[in-house]
Design an enzyme around this catalytic site. Sequence first.
Site, short mmCIF file in Angstrom:
data_model
loop_
_atom_site.label_atom_id
_atom_site.label_comp_id
_atom_site.label_asym_id
_atom_site.label_seq_id
_atom_site.Cartn_x
_atom_site.Cartn_y
_atom_site.Cartn_z
N ASP A 67 50.45 74.30 33.75
CA ASP A 67 51.62 73.78 33.03
C ASP A 67 51.37 73.68 31.53
O ASP A 67 52.28 73.92 30.72
CB ASP A 67 52.00 72.40 33.58
CG ASP A 67 52.75 72.49 34.91
OD1 ASP A 67 53.08 73.62 35.33
OD2 ASP A 67 53.01 71.45 35.52
N GLY A 68 50.15 73.33 31.14
CA GLY A 68 49.83 73.23 29.72
C GLY A 68 50.01 74.54 29.00
O GLY A 68 50.49 74.58 27.86
N ARG A 72 52.74 75.27 25.91
CA ARG A 72 52.39 75.86 24.61
C ARG A 72 53.22 77.11 24.34
O ARG A 72 53.70 77.32 23.22
CB ARG A 72 50.89 76.18 24.58
CG ARG A 72 50.02 74.95 24.41
CD ARG A 72 48.57 75.33 24.17
NE ARG A 72 47.92 75.81 25.38
CZ ARG A 72 47.37 75.05 26.30
NH1 ARG A 72 47.41 73.72 26.16
NH2 ARG A 72 46.77 75.56 27.35
N ASN A 148 58.06 69.03 27.31
CA ASN A 148 57.78 67.85 28.13
C ASN A 148 58.08 66.55 27.40
O ASN A 148 58.94 65.79 27.79
CB ASN A 148 56.32 67.84 28.58
CG ASN A 148 56.15 68.30 30.02
OD1 ASN A 148 57.09 68.77 30.65
ND2 ASN A 148 54.95 68.17 30.54
N ASP A 149 57.31 66.31 26.33
CA ASP A 149 57.41 64.99 25.70
C ASP A 149 56.77 64.95 24.32
O ASP A 149 55.95 65.80 23.95
CB ASP A 149 56.76 63.92 26.59
CG ASP A 149 55.36 64.32 27.06
OD1 ASP A 149 54.59 64.86 26.25
OD2 ASP A 149 55.03 64.08 28.24
N LYS A 178 54.79 46.55 20.96
CA LYS A 178 53.38 46.41 20.65
C LYS A 178 52.60 46.77 21.91
O LYS A 178 52.82 46.20 22.97
CB LYS A 178 53.03 44.99 20.20
CG LYS A 178 51.58 44.88 19.74
CD LYS A 178 51.28 43.51 19.14
CE LYS A 178 49.84 43.46 18.63
NZ LYS A 178 49.50 42.15 18.02
N ASP A 180 50.04 50.35 23.56
CA ASP A 180 49.29 51.58 23.30
C ASP A 180 50.15 52.70 22.74
O ASP A 180 49.62 53.72 22.31
CB ASP A 180 48.61 52.05 24.59
CG ASP A 180 47.42 51.19 24.96
OD1 ASP A 180 47.14 50.23 24.21
OD2 ASP A 180 46.77 51.45 25.99
#
Length: 302
Positions: A67-68, A72, A148-149, A178, A180
Amino acid sequence: MTTNLIWILYRSDSDTAYKETLNCKKIIEGYGKKVLFSEISNETNNINQLFLKSEVLPEITIVLGGDGTVLRAARYLSPKNIPILSFNVGGNLGFLTHDRQILKQETFWERVSNNRFNIQKRMMLEATVFREKNNNENTIKKSFFALNDFYLRSCTDEIAPTCSLALEIDGEAVDRYKGDGLIFSTPTGSTAYSMAAGGPIIHPSLDAIIVSAICPMSLASRPIVVPPESQLVIKPIRGMKQKIKLWLDGSSGCLIEAEDTCLIKKSNHSTSIIILDENHSYYKTITQKLHWASSLNNPNKQ
């Protein structure tokens, strides 16, 4: 689609993907098509070289990886409306990819050569980072696209990796987070980082933007789904000692500094995903990938 040109992009760190690329090239050329291929990775962008070599755009681009690799490729192919046909060669879950065993089927290659397949349009997001100048005017610092995001996270190693962000939607203050960080996801990306952060799964045929907080310090900070035409503005809360970074589909974007503003909205571009199965079921895909309803599909399992 009559250019008779097909591109192949393969995962750069996979010998299997490279060997599969050579096999595909040989078969495709047997059907009278011209083939250009290149590796693709986070570190190298050779797709622009394919654009320079090609007098015409390809009919389709075959992507061999996970998927990566597809994510790309989509950032470069989607603005040109080039359909993507992907196969899981060396990848992991593979929500966007077909089983690589299909490549061994002669009927598959006949279908591809005759353009017998379905195309799904997948919504993308666009992020623009603005820098505020002394005269209160904003200048564009960077722009990015993601299938994706996008997510904003602290990038400070010396202190605890938390950040404080203010979110406005369509000009209205929504929350001050507040924790991560924040994730802004498409329906396609709803089964990725957003899901890990507790966000909902959205069918990819829908257009929507999902906002999910990453480990928020307030239990009141919950995921929210907003209409696709929404304009989402994120600002670092000033006076806080923090360094924030924008990421796109898991790849590095840019630093968001105290005087910066990030605007996230639906992109004018969409990704064209080729689906080979005429009876394709999204529910079957997520059931298999996430191991849902395993006892229903396997009556022998108690």
